[in-house]
Design a protein around this motif. Sequence first.
Motif, PDB file in Angstrom:
ATOM      1  N   THR A  29       8.897  56.580  35.353  1.00 41.63           N
ATOM      2  CA  THR A  29      10.022  55.682  35.736  1.00 41.63           C
ATOM      3  C   THR A  29      10.567  55.422  34.219  1.00 41.63           C
ATOM      4  O   THR A  29       9.917  55.335  32.978  1.00 41.63           O
ATOM      5  N   LEU A  30      12.036  55.230  34.226  1.00 41.07           N
ATOM      6  CA  LEU A  30      12.771  55.055  32.764  1.00 41.07           C
ATOM      7  C   LEU A  30      13.019  53.627  32.634  1.00 41.07           C
ATOM      8  O   LEU A  30      12.520  52.742  33.764  1.00 41.07           O
ATOM      9  N   SER A  31      13.342  53.158  31.516  1.00 40.73           N
ATOM     10  CA  SER A  31      13.565  51.798  31.279  1.00 40.73           C
ATOM     11  C   SER A  31      14.669  51.260  32.109  1.00 40.73           C
ATOM     12  O   SER A  31      14.652  49.966  32.344  1.00 40.73           O
ATOM     13  N   SER A  32      15.426  52.184  32.969  1.00 37.06           N
ATOM     14  CA  SER A  32      16.554  51.625  34.031  1.00 37.06           C
ATOM     15  C   SER A  32      15.830  50.986  35.098  1.00 37.06           C
ATOM     16  O   SER A  32      16.682  50.631  36.070  1.00 37.06           O
ATOM     17  N   ASP A  48      19.480  69.823  28.917  1.00 39.26           N
ATOM     18  CA  ASP A  48      20.613  69.667  29.240  1.00 39.26           C
ATOM     19  C   ASP A  48      21.287  68.601  28.311  1.00 39.26           C
ATOM     20  O   ASP A  48      22.680  68.784  28.237  1.00 39.26           O
ATOM     21  N   GLY A  49      20.458  67.983  27.523  1.00 38.26           N
ATOM     22  CA  GLY A  49      21.198  67.170  26.533  1.00 38.26           C
ATOM     23  C   GLY A  49      21.967  65.853  26.678  1.00 38.26           C
ATOM     24  O   GLY A  49      22.782  65.202  25.951  1.00 38.26           O
ATOM     25  N   HIS A  50      21.498  65.099  28.054  1.00 37.30           N
ATOM     26  CA  HIS A  50      22.168  63.963  28.626  1.00 37.30           C
ATOM     27  C   HIS A  50      21.477  62.769  27.564  1.00 37.30           C
ATOM     28  O   HIS A  50      20.205  63.075  27.587  1.00 37.30           O
ATOM     29  N   GLY A  51      22.118  61.878  27.558  1.00 38.21           N
ATOM     30  CA  GLY A  51      21.771  60.463  26.765  1.00 38.21           C
ATOM     31  C   GLY A  51      21.468  59.352  27.903  1.00 38.21           C
ATOM     32  O   GLY A  51      21.319  58.285  27.448  1.00 38.21           O
ATOM     33  N   LEU A  58      23.055  54.134  32.524  1.00 37.68           N
ATOM     34  CA  LEU A  58      22.683  53.433  31.251  1.00 37.68           C
ATOM     35  C   LEU A  58      22.050  54.140  30.248  1.00 37.68           C
ATOM     36  O   LEU A  58      21.693  55.465  30.561  1.00 37.68           O
ATOM     37  N   GLN A  59      22.513  53.912  28.809  1.00 39.48           N
ATOM     38  CA  GLN A  59      22.081  54.905  27.916  1.00 39.48           C
ATOM     39  C   GLN A  59      20.539  54.686  27.633  1.00 39.48           C
ATOM     40  O   GLN A  59      19.873  53.454  27.825  1.00 39.48           O
ATOM     41  N   LEU A  60      19.907  55.788  27.437  1.00 41.66           N
ATOM     42  CA  LEU A  60      18.358  55.849  27.582  1.00 41.66           C
ATOM     43  C   LEU A  60      17.888  55.408  25.837  1.00 41.66           C
ATOM     44  O   LEU A  60      18.530  55.830  24.950  1.00 41.66           O
ATOM     45  N   GLY A  61      16.844  54.595  25.983  1.00 44.33           N
ATOM     46  CA  GLY A  61      16.287  54.283  24.556  1.00 44.33           C
ATOM     47  C   GLY A  61      15.223  55.359  24.086  1.00 44.33           C
ATOM     48  O   GLY A  61      15.033  56.385  24.828  1.00 44.33           O
ATOM     49  N   ALA A  62      14.685  55.015  22.950  1.00 50.51           N
ATOM     50  CA  ALA A  62      13.606  55.860  22.476  1.00 50.51           C
ATOM     51  C   ALA A  62      12.477  55.718  23.277  1.00 50.51           C
ATOM     52  O   ALA A  62      11.643  57.028  23.503  1.00 50.51           O
ATOM     53  N   ALA A  63      12.216  54.583  23.899  1.00 47.98           N
ATOM     54  CA  ALA A  63      10.818  54.687  24.682  1.00 47.98           C
ATOM     55  C   ALA A  63      11.351  55.708  26.028  1.00 47.98           C
ATOM     56  O   ALA A  63      10.164  56.105  26.611  1.00 47.98           O
TER      57      ALA A  63
END
Length: 436
Positions: A29-32, A48-51, A58-63
């Motif tokens: 699970t992501l932070s989203s 694929d290099g998506h952020g 939503l933009q992904l964070g370091a976590a």
Amino acid sequence: MERSPPALVEVPKFFVCPISLEVMRDPVTLSSGITYDRDSIERWVFTDGHGDCPVTKLQLGAADLEPTPNHTLRRLIQAWCAAHAVERFPTPRPPVDADRVAAIVDEAGRGGQQELLAALRELADIVSESDRNRRCVEGSPGAVDFLVSVVKKHAAGTRKPVGGSQGEMCGMLDSPKASSPEEASLSILHSLKLSEESLKRVLGGSDDFLDTLASVLRWPSYRSRTYGIHLLKAALSAMSPSRLSSANAELVDGVVRVVADRTLSPKEVKMALHVLCRLCPWGRNRIKAVEAGAVAAIVELLLNEGCGNSNGGGGNRACELAAVAIDHLCGCAEGRLELVAHPAGLAVVARAATRLSPPGTESAVRALHAVARHSATPAVLQEMLAVGVVARLLYLVQAGTDGERSRERAKEMLKMHARVWRGSPCLASHLASYPC
């Protein structure tokens, strides 16, 4: 009485990965708040290099680089599989971390031959398991340097002529049931797909790694030669022009050996041609390649491959690269001399000029143009007429190429030597329009 086929089982929607649209094996699970299968989301982010989150954008964070395992959902999926007689997915192993990689490297360094091989096999299993593990091993301090050091250390013994104990090593290298430490390390380095930054660090300030790869390309194991040419191609992309110019003769010779090697797959031969074309423009590499027998190797390759189809289509990729390499080699007098000295040299390059794509045709015509301009002795001109080079040049001028530069070069060659070639009965009418 025939039995009716089993009814299709409807999969709960929240068991399905939004990316792969398949049942999740290792949900994370992501932070989203969105859950994905680990392999799918890591491929989305790292390969694929998506952020951003694929669903919420939503933009992904370091976590999110270390997504949270969803153990509850995984247990629900496994229970559902058991209830509906669906093959259960094995419980995924916890992702490896840098500490575990460091421990394996430390154990390998302190143990003997068997411990070293066991550690290398464990590293190979880790790398093959997932892209995340591959990145973890590459990023673990000292891991890549350790693998390189194993290859360097064991490569020293393989530089000697085969015989005696070295012959025993050859048998071990080619054995399908055993692997030497250097071959295992080469395999892992190949699987890591090292980044340009890692390659630059490995290359460092010396040519030791390139010297090692030059040795690898001569090893009796075809697997080692395969790994070696892949690593060399990747290393060249991280090298400066000055380093490319200073490539030693042993390295160039090793690349030529791979081009001429018929035990390797076409993929590796094409890769060696890529490397040769990358090396040739720099310094004296063309001359080194000619001295290593590159012209004869490429002519034989063109003969064996047939230069693609005969209708001017895309042709064979190996022939396209071979034409580019011949073009480079004919840029020096030594290369032109070797081409005209080969019994099939001029004929096979002329055939390639009428059977390849426009870029391949241009390379082949440019090689012939270099010969016609700088090495056109009476004997060479008569051979060009006898083996059909002149006839193919006429074809290119009249109808056979979409490339204007190739057509102009062919026309220039015909004008350049019309006085010699106009005596041929079959060509006299065509050459009459070219002034002497």
